[in-house]
Design a protein around this motif. Structure first.
Motif, PDB file in Angstrom:
ATOM      1  N   UNK A 116       0.800  -1.218   0.000  1.00  0.00           N
ATOM      2  CA  UNK A 116       0.000   0.000   0.000  1.00  0.00           C
ATOM      3  C   UNK A 116       0.839   1.278   0.000  1.00  0.00           C
ATOM      4  N   UNK A 117       2.049   1.233   0.499  1.00  0.00           N
ATOM      5  CA  UNK A 117       2.872   2.434   0.572  1.00  0.00           C
ATOM      6  C   UNK A 117       3.413   2.873  -0.798  1.00  0.00           C
ATOM      7  N   UNK A 118       3.329   1.984  -1.799  1.00  0.00           N
ATOM      8  CA  UNK A 118       3.938   2.282  -3.098  1.00  0.00           C
ATOM      9  C   UNK A 118       2.924   2.371  -4.234  1.00  0.00           C
ATOM     10  N   UNK A 119       1.648   2.249  -3.923  1.00  0.00           N
ATOM     11  CA  UNK A 119       0.635   2.289  -4.979  1.00  0.00           C
ATOM     12  C   UNK A 119      -0.441   3.311  -4.624  1.00  0.00           C
ATOM     13  N   UNK A 120      -1.123   3.783  -5.636  1.00  0.00           N
ATOM     14  CA  UNK A 120      -2.230   4.707  -5.407  1.00  0.00           C
ATOM     15  C   UNK A 120      -3.329   3.995  -4.625  1.00  0.00           C
ATOM     16  N   UNK A 121      -3.754   4.597  -3.536  1.00  0.00           N
ATOM     17  CA  UNK A 121      -4.756   3.971  -2.685  1.00  0.00           C
ATOM     18  C   UNK A 121      -6.162   4.334  -3.097  1.00  0.00           C
ATOM     19  N   UNK A 122      -7.091   3.472  -2.760  1.00  0.00           N
ATOM     20  CA  UNK A 122      -8.496   3.728  -3.056  1.00  0.00           C
ATOM     21  C   UNK A 122      -9.188   4.403  -1.886  1.00  0.00           C
ATOM     22  N   UNK A 288       8.318   5.867   4.922  1.00  0.00           N
ATOM     23  CA  UNK A 288       7.621   5.623   3.670  1.00  0.00           C
ATOM     24  C   UNK A 288       8.704   5.382   2.629  1.00  0.00           C
ATOM     25  N   UNK A 289       8.384   4.776   1.483  1.00  0.00           N
ATOM     26  CA  UNK A 289       9.420   4.574   0.468  1.00  0.00           C
ATOM     27  C   UNK A 289      10.153   5.875   0.159  1.00  0.00           C
ATOM     28  N   UNK A 290      11.454   5.881   0.404  1.00  0.00           N
ATOM     29  CA  UNK A 290      12.257   7.063   0.145  1.00  0.00           C
ATOM     30  C   UNK A 290      12.451   7.984   1.322  1.00  0.00           C
ATOM     31  N   UNK A 291      11.796   7.700   2.461  1.00  0.00           N
ATOM     32  CA  UNK A 291      11.831   8.653   3.576  1.00  0.00           C
ATOM     33  C   UNK A 291      11.855   7.949   4.935  1.00  0.00           C
ATOM     34  N   UNK A 292      12.525   8.577   5.887  1.00  0.00           N
ATOM     35  CA  UNK A 292      12.499   8.197   7.292  1.00  0.00           C
ATOM     36  C   UNK A 292      12.262   9.453   8.119  1.00  0.00           C
ATOM     37  N   UNK A 293      11.610   9.307   9.263  1.00  0.00           N
ATOM     38  CA  UNK A 293      11.307  10.466  10.096  1.00  0.00           C
ATOM     39  C   UNK A 293      11.269  10.059  11.556  1.00  0.00           C
ATOM     40  N   UNK A 294      11.625  10.986  12.428  1.00  0.00           N
ATOM     41  CA  UNK A 294      11.558  10.741  13.857  1.00  0.00           C
ATOM     42  C   UNK A 294      11.236  12.015  14.606  1.00  0.00           C
ATOM     43  N   UNK A 295      10.407  11.893  15.630  1.00  0.00           N
ATOM     44  CA  UNK A 295      10.043  13.019  16.483  1.00  0.00           C
ATOM     45  C   UNK A 295       9.921  12.517  17.918  1.00  0.00           C
ATOM     46  N   UNK A 296      10.695  13.092  18.825  1.00  0.00           N
ATOM     47  CA  UNK A 296      10.624  12.737  20.237  1.00  0.00           C
ATOM     48  C   UNK A 296      10.685  14.009  21.075  1.00  0.00           C
ATOM     49  N   UNK A 297       9.905  14.033  22.148  1.00  0.00           N
ATOM     50  CA  UNK A 297       9.943  15.141  23.092  1.00  0.00           C
ATOM     51  C   UNK A 297       9.981  14.570  24.502  1.00  0.00           C
ATOM     52  N   UNK A 298      10.510  15.373  25.408  1.00  0.00           N
ATOM     53  CA  UNK A 298      10.525  15.015  26.828  1.00  0.00           C
ATOM     54  C   UNK A 298       9.548  15.938  27.548  1.00  0.00           C
ATOM     55  N   UNK A 299       8.356  15.455  27.907  1.00  0.00           N
ATOM     56  CA  UNK A 299       7.355  16.331  28.521  1.00  0.00           C
ATOM     57  C   UNK A 299       7.842  17.031  29.779  1.00  0.00           C
ATOM     58  N   UNK A 300       8.697  16.387  30.568  1.00  0.00           N
ATOM     59  CA  UNK A 300       9.126  16.983  31.826  1.00  0.00           C
ATOM     60  C   UNK A 300       9.971  18.234  31.628  1.00  0.00           C
ATOM     61  N   UNK A 301      10.718  18.306  30.530  1.00  0.00           N
ATOM     62  CA  UNK A 301      11.567  19.465  30.273  1.00  0.00           C
ATOM     63  C   UNK A 301      11.057  20.335  29.129  1.00  0.00           C
ATOM     64  N   UNK A 302      10.251  19.764  28.248  1.00  0.00           N
ATOM     65  CA  UNK A 302       9.798  20.479  27.062  1.00  0.00           C
ATOM     66  C   UNK A 302      10.746  20.385  25.897  1.00  0.00           C
ATOM     67  N   UNK A 303      11.919  19.772  26.093  1.00  0.00           N
ATOM     68  CA  UNK A 303      12.877  19.614  25.004  1.00  0.00           C
ATOM     69  C   UNK A 303      12.370  18.605  23.983  1.00  0.00           C
ATOM     70  N   UNK A 304      12.821  18.737  22.747  1.00  0.00           N
ATOM     71  CA  UNK A 304      12.423  17.798  21.715  1.00  0.00           C
ATOM     72  C   UNK A 304      13.421  17.769  20.586  1.00  0.00           C
TER      73      UNK A 304
END
Length: 450
Positions: A116-122, A288-304
């Motif tokens: 599904x990640x590489x084809x047009x979805x319905x 996704x094909x061709x891409x990687x992503x990451x997001x992390x935050x620390x709620x106690x400090x607000x850093x991310x």
């Protein structure tokens, strides 16, 4: 915008550069969040990497879909305990919305049919048709089983309850209110191309960026470092008028974990939870094909931290995101929030101090102006924070007493006789007074036998 020391910026850039080189990624961009804003950002790649360009963020999309579901719950439009069948009929199994949010619904992980990640979805009808006759892979609630299909169906719940397509609801309920102008199902402004890197040679293959249709709520979005920095601040607590802070905290509690009591990764309500070096982080990864992503935050400090790469695989994006966040904390620890006195009602102040559950001493303290914290005096034992409950008393927010009710019991003259915590009686003295202790107290009182 926070200003970081040159030594901190150099350390962050070094980690980014090592990740790009070792991961053989055509381009990588990253940023860190401090005090609610993007404090540093940079890009690395052959020919440079535009830190303002859009990348596909894959499953980070799920965090947006989860918030849309929680908004509906808070409005009373649905309950998390509702079976999926109530809102989207036709899917086999007994999974509830809560189980889908925590990847415990037992549904298949991927949409049946083509990759599904590489084809047009319905559309949604096509997804439901593909799922027709597909038995659940596991019994609902039995264990953690990551499911992209589950979040696609949650997106369909959002669409049906709001009476508008998921993408439109997302735009109106989250992207516009938070000013995320570069985030959407298609790139807004400059965007990078996704690449696969040959495993044994330094050559590239362009990856398709197909629209995924009904699977979009699981992994369709494009975004930028700047927009994800704002979304990270949201997940760290800066929810504005979009979501109640108590609901965000609810989302951050572990519901399913990878290895029991010693868990290092797990899932809350649509959020990935990570424990590393004694820190508790929340966010999500994506691919996704061709891409990687990451997001992390620390709620106690607000850093991310956020990291985006134009490569299908080979770069440990989750590790890079963790390292950026931890490097920020190591080189420039976040300053604690400024302490300031707060007005506390007298009837609340009188509840503070030492209470006893049997012979176990507990300390009750006020947080802010209306919250309570119960902690074992000796350090070990049951603890919880409490917030005011409708109709009086307090509701546990975490740990053993999460969801349980704490009530203040008074005599006819208004004097506090004891606290009732989920039927446990807390008194000012060990096992006293006798009239409030279930089962009574030995009439001889405290004594030395013999």
């Amino acid at each position: 915008m926070s200003v970081l020391l040159p030594s901190t910026e150099r350390a962050l850039l070094h980690r980014l550069a090592v990740a790009q080189a070792d991961g053989r990624a055509p381009s990588v961009v990253a940023g860190v969040v401090r005090d609610g804003s993007l404090a540093w950002s940079a890009g690395r790649g052959a020919g440079g990497a535009d830190v303002d360009a859009a990348y596909r963020i894959g499953s980070i999309t799920k965090t947006f879909t989860a918030v849309l579901i929680l908004q509906l719950r808070d409005e009373g439009a649905l309950a998390l305990t509702d079976p999926l069948e109530r809102h989207v009929p036709g899917v086999a199994g007994t999974a509830t919305l809560l189980q889908l949010l925590t990847h415990a619904g037992g549904l298949t992980s991927e949409r049946p049919g083509a990759w599904w990640e590489r084809v047009e979805g319905g559309d949604a009808a096509g997804l439901l048709s593909a799922l027709a006759g597909e038995a659940p892979r596991l019994e609902a609630g039995a264990r953690l089983h990551y499911s992209n299909v589950g979040f696609a169906l949650l997106g369909e719940v959002v669409a049906r309850r709001r009476g508008a397509p998921w993408a439109q609801v997302l735009q109106e309920r989250l992207l516009d209110p938070l000013g995320l102008r570069r985030t959407g199902p298609t790139p807004v402004g400059a965007a990078v191309e996704g690449w696969a890197v040959h495993p044994h040679a330094d050559v590239l293959l362009a990856e398709p960026s197909a629209a995924t249709g009904a699977m979009a709520p699981a992994g369709e979005l494009w975004s930028t470092v700047g927009d994800l920095a704002r979304w990270g601040s949201f997940l760290a607590g800066d929810t504005g008028d979009v979501l109640h802070p108590d609901t965000l905290e609810e989302m951050q509690q572990p519901a399913t974990v990878d290895d029991g009591s010693a868990w290092t990764t797990g899932w809350g309500l649509g959020l990935q939870l990570v424990r590393v070096d004694g820190r508790r982080l929340v966010g999500h990864g994506g691919s996704m094909p061709g891409f990687l992503a990451g997001l992390l935050v620390e709620p106690s400090s607000g850093d991310g931290a956020v990291a985006l790469a134009a490569v299908t695989s080979g770069l440990p994006i989750g590790q890079l995101t963790q390292e950026l966040l931890l490097s920020l904390a190591d080189h420039e620890p976040a300053l604690p929030r400024v302490w300031a006195p707060a007005p506390v009602p007298a009837d609340l102040l009188e509840l503070t101090g030492t209470w006893y559950w049997g012979t176990a001493a507990l300390t009750l303290s006020v947080e802010g102006v209306d919250r309570l914290r119960l902690t074992p005096a000796g350090g070990g034992g049951r603890r919880s924070r409490f917030r005011p409950a409708p109709g009086g008393g307090w509701t546990g927010q975490d740990h053993y007493y999460a969801g349980e009710r704490l009530q203040v019991v008074r005599a006819a003259d208004g004097r506090v006789t004891h606290l009732d915590l989920a039927t446990f009686v807390l008194t000012r003295q060990p096992y006293a007074p006798a009239e409030v202790i279930p089962g009574g107290v030995d009439e001889r009182g405290w004594h030395r036998p013999g």
